[in-house]
Design a protein around this motif. Sequence first.
Motif, PDB file in Angstrom:
ATOM      1  N   CYS A  29       0.841  -1.207   0.000  1.00  0.00           N
ATOM      2  CA  CYS A  29       0.000   0.000   0.000  1.00  0.00           C
ATOM      3  C   CYS A  29       0.872   1.252   0.000  1.00  0.00           C
ATOM      4  O   CYS A  29       0.604   2.200  -0.728  1.00  0.00           O
ATOM      5  N   LYS A  30       1.923   1.237   0.839  1.00  0.00           N
ATOM      6  CA  LYS A  30       2.791   2.410   0.921  1.00  0.00           C
ATOM      7  C   LYS A  30       3.563   2.595  -0.376  1.00  0.00           C
ATOM      8  O   LYS A  30       3.711   3.698  -0.867  1.00  0.00           O
ATOM      9  N   SER A  31       4.045   1.479  -0.936  1.00  0.00           N
ATOM     10  CA  SER A  31       4.758   1.541  -2.200  1.00  0.00           C
ATOM     11  C   SER A  31       3.833   2.064  -3.290  1.00  0.00           C
ATOM     12  O   SER A  31       4.214   2.874  -4.120  1.00  0.00           O
ATOM     13  N   SER A  32       2.583   1.594  -3.258  1.00  0.00           N
ATOM     14  CA  SER A  32       1.607   2.026  -4.248  1.00  0.00           C
ATOM     15  C   SER A  32       1.326   3.520  -4.120  1.00  0.00           C
ATOM     16  O   SER A  32       1.172   4.212  -5.129  1.00  0.00           O
ATOM     17  N   THR A  33       1.270   4.036  -2.892  1.00  0.00           N
ATOM     18  CA  THR A  33       1.053   5.471  -2.681  1.00  0.00           C
ATOM     19  C   THR A  33       2.171   6.271  -3.328  1.00  0.00           C
ATOM     20  O   THR A  33       1.922   7.249  -4.045  1.00  0.00           O
ATOM     21  N   LEU A  34       3.406   5.860  -3.096  1.00  0.00           N
ATOM     22  CA  LEU A  34       4.554   6.557  -3.687  1.00  0.00           C
ATOM     23  C   LEU A  34       4.506   6.470  -5.210  1.00  0.00           C
ATOM     24  O   LEU A  34       4.689   7.474  -5.906  1.00  0.00           O
ATOM     25  N   GLU A  35       4.250   5.265  -5.722  1.00  0.00           N
ATOM     26  CA  GLU A  35       4.223   5.079  -7.176  1.00  0.00           C
ATOM     27  C   GLU A  35       3.090   5.864  -7.816  1.00  0.00           C
ATOM     28  O   GLU A  35       3.276   6.498  -8.862  1.00  0.00           O
ATOM     29  N   ASP A  36       1.908   5.842  -7.194  1.00  0.00           N
ATOM     30  CA  ASP A  36       0.763   6.595  -7.728  1.00  0.00           C
ATOM     31  C   ASP A  36       1.055   8.092  -7.723  1.00  0.00           C
ATOM     32  O   ASP A  36       0.732   8.810  -8.674  1.00  0.00           O
ATOM     33  N   THR A  37       1.676   8.568  -6.632  1.00  0.00           N
ATOM     34  CA  THR A  37       2.011   9.987  -6.520  1.00  0.00           C
ATOM     35  C   THR A  37       2.998  10.382  -7.613  1.00  0.00           C
ATOM     36  O   THR A  37       2.843  11.428  -8.260  1.00  0.00           O
ATOM     37  N   CYS A  38       4.005   9.552  -7.841  1.00  0.00           N
ATOM     38  CA  CYS A  38       5.017   9.866  -8.860  1.00  0.00           C
ATOM     39  C   CYS A  38       4.468   9.723 -10.273  1.00  0.00           C
ATOM     40  O   CYS A  38       4.878  10.465 -11.177  1.00  0.00           O
ATOM     41  N   ARG A  39       3.532   8.793 -10.479  1.00  0.00           N
ATOM     42  CA  ARG A  39       2.899   8.680 -11.801  1.00  0.00           C
ATOM     43  C   ARG A  39       2.115   9.951 -12.111  1.00  0.00           C
ATOM     44  O   ARG A  39       2.173  10.486 -13.217  1.00  0.00           O
ATOM     45  N   SER A  40       1.376  10.430 -11.117  1.00  0.00           N
ATOM     46  CA  SER A  40       0.605  11.659 -11.279  1.00  0.00           C
ATOM     47  C   SER A  40       1.532  12.847 -11.536  1.00  0.00           C
ATOM     48  O   SER A  40       1.276  13.687 -12.398  1.00  0.00           O
ATOM     49  N   ALA A  59      15.402   7.998  -1.650  1.00  0.00           N
ATOM     50  CA  ALA A  59      16.634   8.426  -0.986  1.00  0.00           C
ATOM     51  C   ALA A  59      16.377   8.855   0.453  1.00  0.00           C
ATOM     52  O   ALA A  59      17.313   9.026   1.234  1.00  0.00           O
ATOM     53  N   ASP A  60      15.102   9.035   0.814  1.00  0.00           N
ATOM     54  CA  ASP A  60      14.731   9.429   2.178  1.00  0.00           C
ATOM     55  C   ASP A  60      14.001   8.272   2.849  1.00  0.00           C
ATOM     56  O   ASP A  60      12.936   7.844   2.384  1.00  0.00           O
ATOM     57  N   GLU A  61      14.564   7.758   3.939  1.00  0.00           N
ATOM     58  CA  GLU A  61      13.993   6.572   4.597  1.00  0.00           C
ATOM     59  C   GLU A  61      12.562   6.788   5.065  1.00  0.00           C
ATOM     60  O   GLU A  61      11.767   5.846   5.116  1.00  0.00           O
ATOM     61  N   ALA A  62      12.204   8.017   5.404  1.00  0.00           N
ATOM     62  CA  ALA A  62      10.855   8.294   5.900  1.00  0.00           C
ATOM     63  C   ALA A  62       9.791   8.005   4.846  1.00  0.00           C
ATOM     64  O   ALA A  62       8.633   7.721   5.179  1.00  0.00           O
ATOM     65  N   SER A  63      10.169   8.036   3.572  1.00  0.00           N
ATOM     66  CA  SER A  63       9.200   7.801   2.497  1.00  0.00           C
ATOM     67  C   SER A  63       8.598   6.401   2.570  1.00  0.00           C
ATOM     68  O   SER A  63       7.444   6.192   2.197  1.00  0.00           O
ATOM     69  N   ALA A  64       9.391   5.441   3.046  1.00  0.00           N
ATOM     70  CA  ALA A  64       8.913   4.056   3.119  1.00  0.00           C
ATOM     71  C   ALA A  64       7.736   3.918   4.078  1.00  0.00           C
ATOM     72  O   ALA A  64       6.911   3.026   3.938  1.00  0.00           O
ATOM     73  N   ALA A  65       7.658   4.826   5.050  1.00  0.00           N
ATOM     74  CA  ALA A  65       6.578   4.754   6.039  1.00  0.00           C
ATOM     75  C   ALA A  65       5.440   5.728   5.733  1.00  0.00           C
ATOM     76  O   ALA A  65       4.465   5.794   6.475  1.00  0.00           O
ATOM     77  N   ALA A  66       5.550   6.470   4.630  1.00  0.00           N
ATOM     78  CA  ALA A  66       4.523   7.470   4.297  1.00  0.00           C
ATOM     79  C   ALA A  66       3.212   6.778   3.949  1.00  0.00           C
ATOM     80  O   ALA A  66       3.164   5.936   3.054  1.00  0.00           O
ATOM     81  N   ALA A  67       2.156   7.143   4.654  1.00  0.00           N
ATOM     82  CA  ALA A  67       0.871   6.473   4.469  1.00  0.00           C
ATOM     83  C   ALA A  67       0.060   7.072   3.328  1.00  0.00           C
ATOM     84  O   ALA A  67      -0.823   6.415   2.783  1.00  0.00           O
ATOM     85  N   ASP A  68       0.310   8.325   2.986  1.00  0.00           N
ATOM     86  CA  ASP A  68      -0.495   8.976   1.952  1.00  0.00           C
ATOM     87  C   ASP A  68       0.289  10.106   1.282  1.00  0.00           C
ATOM     88  O   ASP A  68       1.435  10.382   1.643  1.00  0.00           O
ATOM     89  N   ALA A  69      -0.358  10.755   0.311  1.00  0.00           N
ATOM     90  CA  ALA A  69       0.300  11.811  -0.454  1.00  0.00           C
ATOM     91  C   ALA A  69       0.638  13.014   0.419  1.00  0.00           C
ATOM     92  O   ALA A  69       1.628  13.702   0.171  1.00  0.00           O
ATOM     93  N   ARG A  70      -0.158  13.264   1.448  1.00  0.00           N
ATOM     94  CA  ARG A  70       0.144  14.387   2.349  1.00  0.00           C
ATOM     95  C   ARG A  70       1.488  14.165   3.039  1.00  0.00           C
ATOM     96  O   ARG A  70       2.311  15.077   3.134  1.00  0.00           O
ATOM     97  N   ALA A  71       1.711  12.954   3.523  1.00  0.00           N
ATOM     98  CA  ALA A  71       2.994  12.637   4.170  1.00  0.00           C
ATOM     99  C   ALA A  71       4.140  12.786   3.162  1.00  0.00           C
ATOM    100  O   ALA A  71       5.208  13.314   3.490  1.00  0.00           O
ATOM    101  N   LEU A  72       3.913  12.347   1.927  1.00  0.00           N
ATOM    102  CA  LEU A  72       4.952  12.474   0.900  1.00  0.00           C
ATOM    103  C   LEU A  72       5.221  13.939   0.563  1.00  0.00           C
ATOM    104  O   LEU A  72       6.368  14.321   0.319  1.00  0.00           O
TER     105      LEU A  72
END
Length: 200
Positions: A29-40, A59-72
């Motif tokens: 889910c977290k990976s998908s959030t990052l990928e969806d955000t970057c696709r957009s 490159a930022d370890e905190a990204s792995a724990a980001a639950a949604d686009a707001r956190a990213l």
Amino acid sequence: MPELSSAHNLAGMKLLFYALFLLLIASTCKSSTLEDTCRSFAAGHPSIGYDYCVKTFQADEASAAAADARALAAIAARIAEAKANATAARVAALSALEKDARRRGRLDVCAEVYSDAVDQLGQAAEDIAGGAVTLQDAMTQLSAALDAPGTCEDAFGEADDTSPLAAEDAEFKKLATVALAVAASLTPPPPSSLRPRISD
């Protein structure tokens, strides 16, 4: 007794499998959030692109724990803030070695805008975390920070002087663009006259 032990082991294995399954789902889910955000992001900024966006966050370890686009978005602002800090340090180092007063003056322009960008990006990250009420404030701060590299380059370009910060300015512009674009995706689009300027 052997049957009881076997049943106990089976229950333990089922529990372990279930825990691993939940971890896999959370990670996906977290990976998908990052990928969806970057696709957009890439759809609106093809010259920067998807791969750059993903690499920036990874490159930022905190990204792995980001639950949604707001956190990213908050993480992107912090990444850009770190780059602004590093660029400000580079400007200071160049200025300390520069003997030409006019060129030092141009470096002073860069020092000022990057110092401002550090403050603006730090405030933007806080505003993003603050929720919808402060999101528009974050957009204002991110837009202002995005002006730094152009202002720095103009200081040299207008004097027909080669900028020693071209690479840093180009990299910061991309990072600040990611931060602004991800933050902009959190809000409904404003009227066209009020849209922040986001350019590659």
